[in-house]
Each structure stands twice: as C-alpha cells, then as structure tokens.
Write a protein that holds these residues in place. Structure first.
Motif, short mmCIF file in Angstrom:
data_model
loop_
_atom_site.label_atom_id
_atom_site.label_comp_id
_atom_site.label_asym_id
_atom_site.label_seq_id
_atom_site.Cartn_x
_atom_site.Cartn_y
_atom_site.Cartn_z
N ARG A 7 -12.18 8.39 -1.75
CA ARG A 7 -11.23 8.86 -0.74
C ARG A 7 -11.91 9.14 0.60
O ARG A 7 -11.28 9.09 1.66
CB ARG A 7 -10.53 10.12 -1.27
N ARG A 45 -4.14 6.11 6.92
CA ARG A 45 -5.54 6.33 7.26
C ARG A 45 -6.30 5.02 7.48
O ARG A 45 -7.50 5.02 7.72
CB ARG A 45 -6.23 7.23 6.23
N SER A 46 -5.56 3.92 7.40
CA SER A 46 -6.19 2.65 7.73
C SER A 46 -6.16 2.46 9.24
O SER A 46 -5.47 3.17 9.96
CB SER A 46 -5.45 1.50 7.06
N GLY A 103 -3.82 3.22 -4.93
CA GLY A 103 -4.83 2.25 -4.50
C GLY A 103 -6.25 2.58 -4.93
O GLY A 103 -7.19 1.90 -4.52
N ASP A 143 0.07 6.88 2.47
CA ASP A 143 -1.12 7.57 2.96
C ASP A 143 -2.25 6.59 3.26
O ASP A 143 -3.03 6.77 4.19
CB ASP A 143 -1.60 8.61 1.94
N ARG A 144 -2.32 5.54 2.46
CA ARG A 144 -3.38 4.56 2.66
C ARG A 144 -3.14 3.80 3.97
O ARG A 144 -4.08 3.54 4.72
CB ARG A 144 -3.37 3.59 1.47
N TRP A 164 0.82 -1.22 0.00
CA TRP A 164 0.00 0.00 0.00
C TRP A 164 0.85 1.26 0.00
O TRP A 164 1.94 1.28 0.57
CB TRP A 164 -0.90 0.02 1.24
N SER A 165 0.28 2.31 -0.56
CA SER A 165 0.96 3.60 -0.47
C SER A 165 0.88 4.09 0.98
O SER A 165 0.00 3.69 1.74
CB SER A 165 0.33 4.62 -1.42
#
Lengths: 768, 768
Positions: B470, A597-598, B400, A593-594, A590-591
């Motif tokens: 998002r 925010r997970s 993503g 930022d992902r 995953w990037s």
C-alpha cells in the motif's frame, strides 16, 4: 473502439443487419429530437427483446428523493431527474391476429436503419418472416418536426410478400411508463384524463411533485397501396392508455400504410385547461398538411440549420460522418430559442446523470452555439444561469457561505443542486469559474459587453465572493490556499490546491474587479444599481484583491510545471503507455481508492486551464505541461479528447490531434467507452466542433479580432466551416497549403491569418 | 449533556415519571442482554406512542443489498445487518375487553424503571388510569438468563385498585417484524412453521439469504394473588404470530400475575430438525425451576461477573453509576465464550451501523476483557480475526492487492466488508494495524506467546504484506508514502501520509519481522509450516524492511509535532474553545466539505498513536502533541474522550482527565451526543474502563511486569478495581495518598508502583 457496425456515410448514420444485442446501442445512436422533445429509436411495434424505452420532453423533470448509503450534511433532499415521458410512438401490428415481434420472427432480412442527418428523419426497414410463415416487408419513417415542435410523424408501411392476411394496426399512447433511472422504483407520472374525440386520442397526465401538465396525443390514417382508406377505428380506453384498432384485409403484394401524428403539448407553453384543445389544433393542422408536406418542412428546417452549422471534410468519410453526427445531435438537443432550457449531457438519448445542466454547457457548448447561431442563443444560455443566481446563492448558504456568495450546482434542472457525492457536489467547485469564463468568451466573441452590466456582473460578484470565502490563509505558506476540492480530473478527490481551481478562482476575482471598473466608467447607472443590490464595499473588494494577489499555485521546480495539486509528485508517475491494457478503462477495472492514488488523469485538468487561458502562457509552457500531463491522461471522460486535440494542433502535432479528434467525434458511433446503450454524450459533441474550428482551424479572438491559424490533418483534402462573428458570416475552407475565406452580407471584415491581417470583402473569395 | 433524568444510584439505572418523549431513549438505556440475545426495553403490552422495537440474537445477521447513490468499484454488493429478531416478549393486556395502552391512559403515576445492574434484572412499575376509569397498579420484572442463555423470563403483575374487572393477558410471539435499518424496506425473515403444543407456542423462521433457522418460543402461567391458577388458554395462530389468551375475572384489590418464559434457540447451536424440541426442553426446565429460582440464578451469575469486573468509586455516585453501567453493558453484550461472536458497536440496544465488528474490538475492548475475564476470552476475540483471514485476503484482492495481502473490513459480521463509503471502506485502512496491536497487547499482558506461532503470525504476515504494497515510493521525498487514507479522525478523508497510519504500518512490519525471528528460534515447526503456507521469501522480507525503514512521517519543525497529515498546517488553526457554541456539534451543523477542510478532529488520531505506542515517546513529546491536538479535538466520536482521559492523567492534569472520564462514562446516560434513542455506544464503554485502570490507576505492563502509577481525581474518596494478570487476581484500591494491593490465590507477584518494585503476597494487604 468497441463497435464498428455503423456504415461510413457522409450524411447518414446507417446500420445494416438485425442483431438483437445491438438494439439498445442503436436506440441511442438513432435517437431523434427537435429541441423541445426527443426519443430513443425504440421500435413502434411490440418488441420482446432487450430494449431501453425512452421519450423525453425538454424541461420536464421530477425531483426524485435522494438515495445515498450515508447521508452527509449539505446533500440536497431531492434530485432532479430527466423523465421518461408518456409514449406516443407505439403502433402494434397484428398479422392474422398474431402480434408482430421482430424478436420472434424466424428470419429477418435486409434490416436497415438510416438516420438521415441532412434532412432530419429516421427510417427503419426490413423483410421478416413471422412464426406463422408470413413474409412482410416493413418500412417505417419517423421524424420530430423542427418547424412545429410539438409534433412528430410516423409512416409505417407493411407489404405482404407471400400471402393474403388481415393486417391490424393498433396505434396507441401510453402514460403508464416508468423511469429506468428511478431511485425508489416509484412512478413519476399521474394520469389525469384519458379521452378520445373524432378518432383522436388524448392522455393528460402530470408529473408528481413538479406538476408539469402534459397532453400526449395522436391521430392516425390508414392507406392501402397509397390510397387513403376511410376505415373507422375501434377505440379501447384503459386507465393510462388509449389504443385505436384499424383492421384491413389485404392481399399478397398489397401495401398497407399507417400514418400517425402525435406528440406533446405542455403547460410550459399552454394554459392547463387548454391542453387538449391545443393538442387537437396541432393534429388538425398536421393532418391537413399531410405527411409529405410535413417532411418537406423538416428538410427545409434542417437545410437552414446545416447552412450555418455544417462542417464539411473531404477525403475522410468517417471523420465527416463523426462531425456531422455531433452537430446533428447538438441541434436535436438544443436550438437555443428557450432560455428555460439547456443542454443535457445525454440530450434526448437516455436518462443517465439526471439533471440537465452541467458546467459542460459553459465550458464546451457555448462556443458552438455562439458561432453557429444568432448571438441571442448564447445570451440565452448565459441568462439561464443569471435566472438561477438566487438558487446558487441559496446553495452556497447551505454549505456555510455568507454575504451573497454563490455556488452554482454541479447538476441542475431548476437551479437547485441535483447531485449527491460529497467529493463532487461540495468539492468540484471549479464549475463556478466556468460561468465567468463563458461570460468572458461571449463578450470577447460577440463584442456585446452590455450583458455584463445588465446581468453578468451580478453573477460574477456572487462568484468572486465565493472564491474569496472559500480560500483560506495558510500561515506556513504565507499564501491563500483552497483546500478540499475536486478538479476537472475527477480521479482525484478532496485534494488541496488543485492548480486549475486556484487559477480560475484568482482569474474570476480579477476579471470581476476589472469588469466593475468598466461598468463604473461606461454604465454608471447599472453600476449604482448593482452596488446597491449587492452591498459590495471597498473593504470587501480589498479582501478579494488580497486573495487573488496571494493565491498559491503548486509548482515543480524539477519538472518546471504547475502541479495538478499539492501532492501530485508523491504519486508513482508511470505513463499510461506502460499500463497493462487489461487494466483499462481503469474506472471499470480498479477500485476507487486505487484510481485516486494513481497518477492517472480522467480529463484535462491543468491543461483545461491552459486551454481557457491559453494567452496567459507561452508556447514553451504549453508544450512542457502537455508533455507532462497528456501521457498520464486516460481520457475516460468524453470531455477529454477535444481539449487535447486542440492543444496538439497548437503544438503542430497533427497526428496526435487527429487521433484525439477521431476519438471525440466518433466516441458514440464507435462506442469507445462501452456504454452507448445508455445514451449518447451530447455535451462533448460540442468539443468535437471546437477540435475542428479552434484546433485545426486555429480560430481565436485576439483583441477583438478574429484570427486563424489553419492546419489540416494528413490525408484530408479539405475541410470547411462557417462562423457567425458579430453577425458577419464567414466561411473558412482549409486545404493543404491553402486556406480560403468568403464572407456573406455586405460589410468587409479584417481578420488575422497566422498572425497577419487579411481583409475579406463580401462575396469575394480570399485565398491565403 | 442533553438529558439528566436518570437518578444517580450506585448500582441501578433509575427513571422516575412517565414522559412519552423519553420512551425511545429509555428503551436504549434499559436494554437487557445475556451475550447470546438481547432486547431494547420495549413495553410488553401494546403501546401506540413513539417506540423503537428491537430484539436481537447474537450472530444472526442479514446481508442487505447495498444502497448507494453512486456506485464505486470495490463496494461490497451486500451489507451485513444486525437483525431485529422475532418478538417473544409481547404480552397484551385487556381490561374489560379494552386493550391497555400507557399512551392512552388518562393518568400515569409513580412510573418507575429500574435496571438493577448488580442482579441483572429490569423492572417497570406504575399506577395508571385507563380511559374507562379503571386504576391499575402494574409491575413488570424481566431478565435474560445468563445461566441459561436461550431463556428469558417476565413477571407481569396487575393489581386492580378501584374496581372489579375482567383481566385478559395475551402473551404472544411474532415473527412478522421489520428492521428500522433496512435499505429497501424488505422483510428479512421468512416464517416456516407456527405451532403450539401443551400451551407452548413455537415459531420457526429463517433469515432470508443467510438461512439462520431460529425458533422463538413461549410458555406462560397465570397467578391470582400469588397462587397459580390452572386456567387453560385459548390459542390463536396467525401466519406469523401465535397468541394465547388468559382471561380472569378479578375483584378490586386483587393481583393478577402472568409469568412468561420465552427466548430463542437457533441452528448455530442445535440441529435444524431439533429446534422445536430444544425449545420445549428449555421451557420445561424453566417452568419446573420457576421464576424465582431463575431470578436467583441470575443474581448469582451477575454476582460472579461483578466479583471480577467491578470498579467501585467512593465519593462520586454519578461516576460510580457511569462505570458500572459501562461494565454491565459490556457484559450484557459479550461474555467471551463463543469465538463466532464479537462486540457490536450498539450491542443489543439498537441497529445503527449494521455489522458487528469494528476496529473498536481490537483498539478498545480487548484490554477490558483481557483483565476482567479468563485469558481465553481475549484469545477468542483474536481467533475471530484469524478465522476471517481468508476473507480479509479476498477483500484486499478486490482492491487490487496481491500475494496474500489482507485488509480486514471496516465493519463485518462474517469477515466480509459491510461498509460502503469509499473514504472509509477503502481508505480507513489503519484498522489493519489494530489487529496486530491487539495481538501484541495480548502477548504482553498474558505472556502467552504461543498465540503467535499458532495463529497470530499468519494474520501479521498478511497485514505486513498489505502495508508494504500500500505504501509507494516518492521520488521527491526519497521516502515511502501512504497516499489517500482516512485516519482515526474521520473528519479528514483521503489525505496523504496520515501520521498514525504511516506509524502503525511501519510498526506492524517491524513487529512482524521480529515475531518471525522469535518463531523461527522457538517454534521452528510452526515457522516452517507458516513459511510454506505463506510463501514468504527473503526478497519479500527485504522489501518490507525497506518500506519500514524509509517510511515518511510529516513533521512540523515550527511546532515540533508530527503532523496529522501532510497538509494539516495549511488549515486555519483555531482552537475549539473559540468556536461558537451554536456551531456544535459540527457534524450536525456543518456541511461535510467544511468539516473536512477545518482543523477539527473527531477523535484521537496522532494521539491514538501516542496511546498505543506510549513507550516510544518521551513525556515531553506527549505533552507537546497533547497540547497541540487536544484543543482542536471536538470529541464527536464516543471513542475519543477515553484516550484523552488516560493521557491527561499521565500528564498529571487530573481535572481534565476527570472531565473526559465523565464524558466517556456517562455518554449515554446523559446523552452527550443527542442520539441515545438509537442505542447505546457499547464499544466505547470499554474505553471508560481503560480511563480508570490505565488512566487513574496508571496500569501498564513494563517488560512483562505489571506496573501502576495511581492517581485519584479531586473529590473521590477512593476507587478500586481488579485485574486478572496471568491468572493472578490482583485487587487495587486507590485513595488519596495511599494505594493498597491485595492478591488472591497462593502465589506472590512483584509489581511496580511509581517505578518501584513492590512484592504482593497472597491474602496480605500491601499499602504504598
């Protein structure tokens, strides 16, 4: 699990069969070290396949110029790096004039590596056919002496299997090495002197900038069929290399052996002008003792270490191998005698992460060293931070803090910050709390309060000052908040009110205030000295108190749990079990930022607080928090499984505790994170030890009394470990339904077992 | 304000007196460009003092390998860089065999630079004494032709004041240049061919990786006392350089002149194999026209630009100079004819920031180009993004996102992301919204809805998809939230529910849904094509609607303002006015974490939303938000003052509006941010234009009707500007108490002035 080629064995790490794709991984796993130096399990002879060369000297580092895309104010200009040191193990082998290279052999049979952990040596053997059709049997034994920590020894046997041949050994030392982990592809060493005398070779070089002067040295002897051959070597001196050349004609069936002694002396322990003579002295004594005597010393030294540190597990050889590998690596990395050294995250097995000291030492390693060594070893680890207090204050100053507040660096070699991601360097400030936790643990475990007035309190005051300044008052909450932090879970950055950080901040202040009181009452001279030195006033103490009392903790009424941070519940909460396996590990898939925010948690965060401060919470609270957070945890940090294993054991979930135990103990052997080729995860290995002693053994110190709550995983017949508790050596053996204790020495001890007092007399087995 | 050496003048930028510390700053301020190429005001002759050499070709870039300290998944591997191009302006001057170097002269008198903005040329003149005691009067005029955008011209006069001397001119072209802003100190150009023919020089080189082929060329002529001297030059060809040598003996009092024509042709506009002949053709026409004719063309071209774009201010020469400098630089940077080009943040004045296209174009530049040029220019700017839609979809995919969602890059040259700070690259996603705002502004201003069915709608759908994906549903809020973003205020990173981002996300979705309806009704063929291409379903639309309807906006009941982000009120709120001046600018004085947890705002954030969506809010709401946020704003972005100036004008706070106006219009001339030596802030210059037209002029489009609400700062006698509104050219002149309008062409227009309808007939002055 990404690999399973290591053969299960209770005392050795064994690889069988030659596969070039495994070489880098095995170079990590078969690394050897003696606390003062260490090296990856690189082949001595030429090897043209993929390899990651590494030799390291404890405490020798280089401040590499920081490389970042976008500079942020406050970044350190330089970044201390673990340094690949001059290579002294090299031995080129030429058969009939052709360089022997395993990667080019037409056949390699019976390839086998063994790292004998019990005795502290590493052996590699194989039968290979060269492109010219010559069959050789090779066996190489290597060790780094614990007894003589500037010395290593290699015994390189070559047997001609199918023909006569001229065998040439070219042992060499080489200072023309580079770092894999260099920011600017620069060299870090300058060679000062290359010289030989009496068949000995010496290369003196210094690190650039830090100017560590080091002499790498070597001396070799050649044997034919076990008998010393008085052959004179021819010498070749290069700018950064010395090579000797021993040439022998041998017949089919004969065995030619090269014994090589080598190592480093440095100006940390010798005068610069005496380095070469010190090296000559090491060699002279080594040659006079001989390889076999040195190897016997080695076996004895490791026997002493194991005598105290071993954990035996009966009925589960993989678990047994895992814990011994971990204990072995920890002892290879740090033996505790030198307060200038510390425990690097990769030990001597790789370069990654730079620097050597993380909060890992305080949070994970100290319990192991405290319980398996003399208590001055843990004191040395605490003193390391005390000695760096001025730099921690300087570091906080750079970030705008005043009045002697200290922020210990995220990563360091010499006390200066060596990391440069703003969200970590500037924000993962919870590390400061671990310094005080380590002091508390030391005092609780050893009963040695004297460390606090002597050294600890100054550190604690500087840290309390930091927390008080770092918190700010929120009008809307009428509470103190700590904004913009990264907690132990590095998968959330720049969050507000990370519960763990706020909790440890409050606790640090309160513990420090209490310590000041104790010191005032019991060590009044120290108290006056420290107050004078720090200029601490009643007003400042009142400000601390105010912040501690009004600290804010995010809490969910719905779930009845403390929240990892203010906005945790705005995230989509989907347990890891429902995450598609193709998405794992998320840090590779995953990037960033992902990930941020997970809801996924890299390593224990709220639960880390529940681990440190277990006695502040009820079993029900622990269970609630464990059930809330563990299912969201991806354990993508090596430091994660151990804490969860301990807590699962507390909660009587032994299957889960065992699963986490395996993951921590065999993290590198089974390469769970697909990165062992870069080196082993040394500091988390101490967590494995905790999983057994604190998890399965249930060891705690309760009001100054040693306490156990033993449990055993299904299928284990027994496990046992030893604890040095206040200079009393207690051995604990846990079997299903039966725990026995025995005590060395001549003074009895009263312990708690499942809450009940049990008296253990010396040399009498007590079964419970 | 960090400098004030620029002489106030209504049409020129003038520096007097030579100070070597100012050279880099002046190299930025006196930069020239013609939309296709540009260059810093470097000296033609040798100069050994501090200088920052820069020549740039629009659209020619290099993908430099990304340099970061710690890699994060999702970072682009390469980073498009503005490229320092081969130097064609060089003219070495030798007096009696000694190279002339201003830095080494024993005396420099009457040094003067003038950038004549009205006519588009740059002149430098001085009298200097060489170390050998020779006094020279030098005057150099240079311009880059607007009419022939591959051509530049230089006229270099040397007068011998106190002795006879041999004067040698060595005009050269040089492709052996480097970038100041190179990550790895590599060269970006490969020279392919170095040749001369008929006293012309040609160097063909290509950029590495991107393979832009470019021929830099030159031809010179020498004059004595104004008369062409038919002197043959000797040529010297190097690997990456061509130098001609013109040598003349001259007597005291004589004037020797070199006229040099040069420039670039590139394979963006020519076939590769025809580059040299194209260059020869440019030179042939230039020489045949002659310097003076070319200069006249230049004056005419600029006269046409000013005819439409000029803003005149009476009674405030510094304000006048500021706005003209801004309009001049914008036109030097981008003339709007080439949809492959865009407006780089530094234009042709420096390299910083890499890439060329930011959200600045959509948020700040489009109104200027829309109102001062033909409307196809703004359409070209929109088309630039349409052409990069596939890459924006690819970019979102890397992070993503699925199903054709697009995230436009933070910085780009060719549509690929060229930035690599996770908190910006991955999180400053509000930029996506500006793409749609620009489309709306274009449609509202020009009335040309056709852009939406033709191109805009596909962009809008892809962006709406991004916003829907998002956002995530927060159970505890029963709202959709957008976590982990950076708003326009880059002094907060990775925050939750940045109001501006959430607001623009909701608006984008709603505007897109409305546009789909309009297209369905009025352009049904386009509608069917787009639906087929995008696969948009009713279910997906419903999901968009759900997100838009239930979007969460943080709000403070106490202050009655929307909050910049969820936790804004946990910060210590202390107005900038109470901040110690020694702490400013905070981005140079504070560590990054301290900035992040402070309440200080870099540039309009909530207020940026109030600017874009002014008509969604009441005057009272604007006032409340302005009074809450402006006092916390440090305006450390060049994009900040203009928005605040406009809003202060709306709120009738003309003194404040004027203060912000000066700060935006003279940002570089007075070097407010102490960095003009790195280049000028081109994109914010369009904000200056907005401050006057939208701020003081109060221009808006209200339901398709042009509307004004004119105000004038104290002390100004009058100001005037022109607007191309739907192909009607309206001139507005505002004086205290009196605004007059006049219209070109032959069709009347009805406008609103302070809410009242006013009819303006062609060629009749209407006073209100």
């Amino acid at each position: 699990m990404n690999q399973d080629y290591i053969k299960p064995d209770s005392w050795s790490i064994i690889e069988e069969g030659f596969e070039s794709e495994r070489v880098k991984s095995s170079e990590s796993l078969f690394s050897i070290g003696n606390g003062a130096m260490g090296q990856r399990a690189n082949f001595e002879e030429e090897y043209s396949g993929p390899t990651f060369q590494g030799s390291y000297i404890a405490g020798v580092y280089y401040p590499d110029k920081t490389k970042v895309g976008w500079w942020k104010n406050g970044y350190p200009e330089y970044f201390a790096k673990v340094l690949n040191a001059p290579n002294w193990i090299g031995i080129n082998l030429l058969i009939n004039g052709e360089s022997f290279d395993l990667f080019k052999c037409t056949e390699v049979k019976d390839f086998r590596r063994e790292l004998n952990m019990k005795e502290g040596w590493y052996e590699r053997s194989f039968v290979a056919t060269t492109p010219e059709g010559i069959d050789l049997a090779v066996k190489v034994v290597r060790f780094l002496s614990i007894a003589r920590n500037e010395l290593g020894a290699i015994k390189f046997d070559v047997e001609l299997l199918n023909s006569d041949a001229t065998v040439v050994f070219e042992p060499y030392i080489d200072s023309g090495i580079t770092n894999e982990d260099a920011n600017w592809e620069e060299k870090f060493w300058k060679t000062l002197d290359v010289s030989t005398r009496d068949q000995r070779g010496f290369i003196t070089s210094k690190t650039l900038k830090t100017e560590y002067h080091t002499t790498a040295f070597m001396q070799s002897q050649v044997f034919k069929n076990g008998h010393l051959v008085p052959v004179e070597a021819s010498e070749v001196l290069f700018d950064e290399k010395i090579s000797f050349r021993y040439s022998l004609d041998a017949q089919k069936g004969e065995k030619i052996t090269l014994q090589k002694f080598g190592g480093y002396v440095t100006d940390m322990n010798h005068k610069r002008e005496e380095l070469v003579s010190a090296a000559a002295n090491v060699l002279e004594q080594a040659v006079s003792a001989g390889f076999d005597t040195l190897l016997n010393e080695q076996k004895n030294a490791w026997s002493k270490i194991w005598e105290m540190a071993d954990i035996s597990i009966e009925g589960d050889v993989k678990a047994q191998q895992g814990i011994r590998f971990n204990i072995f690596q920890l002892n290879q990395t740090y033996l505790g005698e030198d307060a200038r050294l510390n425990i690097g995250p990769k030990g001597f097995t790789g370069e990654k992460y730079g620097g050597s000291t993380y909060w890992d030492t305080e949070a994970y390693c100290i319990p192991f060293y405290m319980a398996t060594k003399d208590q001055h070893v843990a004191r040395n680890l605490l003193t390391y931070r005390y000695n760096q207090l001025d730099k921690a204050i300087e570091n906080a100053k750079k970030l705008g803090f005043t009045n002697g507040a200290a922020l210990y660096p995220m990563v360091t070699m010499n006390g200066e910050e060596s990391h440069n991601e703003w969200e970590i360097t500037f924000e993962e400030i919870h590390r400061n709390g671990a310094m005080v936790v380590a002091i508390k643990r030391y005092v609780d475990f050893t009963g040695d309060f004297s460390y606090i007035p002597e050294k600890g309190l100054e550190v604690m005051i500087a840290i309390a000052r930091f927390w008080q300044q770092r918190a700010n008052y929120s009008t809307q909450k009428d509470k103190y908040v700590i904004l913009g932090v990264t907690g132990p879970n590095e998968y959330e950055n720049n969050v507000n009110n990370n519960w763990y950080t706020n909790y440890i901040a409050k606790w640090c202040i309160e513990y420090t205030i209490a310590a000041i009181d104790s010191v005032k009452n019991e060590f009044s001279q120290d108290h006056d000295r420290i107050m004078a030195k720090t200029g601490l006033t009643a007003e400042e103490l009142a400000r601390w108190q105010e912040v501690a009392e009004k600290m804010y903790f995010p809490y969910s009424e719905e779930y009845k749990v403390f929240l990892q941070q203010d906005n945790f519940l705005d995230k989509e909460i989907i347990p890891v079990s429902e995450l598609d396996k193709t998405q794992r590990p998320i840090n590779q898939k995953w990037s960033w930022d992902r990930i941020l925010r997970s809801c996924y948690i890299k390593q224990a965060d709220v639960l880390q607080g529940f681990y440190f401060f277990e006695d502040h919470f009820s079993m029900e609270e622990l269970e609630k928090h464990f059930d809330f957070y563990e299912p969201l945890t991806v354990h993508e940090s090596s430091l994660s499984p151990c804490v969860h294993s301990i807590q699962a054991a507390v909660l009587d979930r032994m299957d889960q505790a065992y699963k986490f135990y395996l993951r921590t103990s065999r993290l590198d052997l089974d390469d769970y994170n697909n990165e062992v080729k870069e080196g082993c995860h040394i500091t988390s290995m101490a967590g494995t030890w905790m999983s057994i002693v604190e998890g399965f053994g249930g060891m705690r110190v309760v009001d100054g009394q040693l306490s156990f709550n033993p449990k055993i995983p299904n299928g284990w017949e027994a496990f046992s470990f030893k604890i040095n508790y206040r200079n009393k050596i207690l051995k604990v053996n846990v079997a299903p339904g039966k725990t026995s204790f025995s005590l060395e020495g001549n003074e009895a001890i009263e312990i708690l077992v499942k809450g009940k007092a049990v008296k253990v007399e010396p040399n009498h087995l007590v079964c419970v």
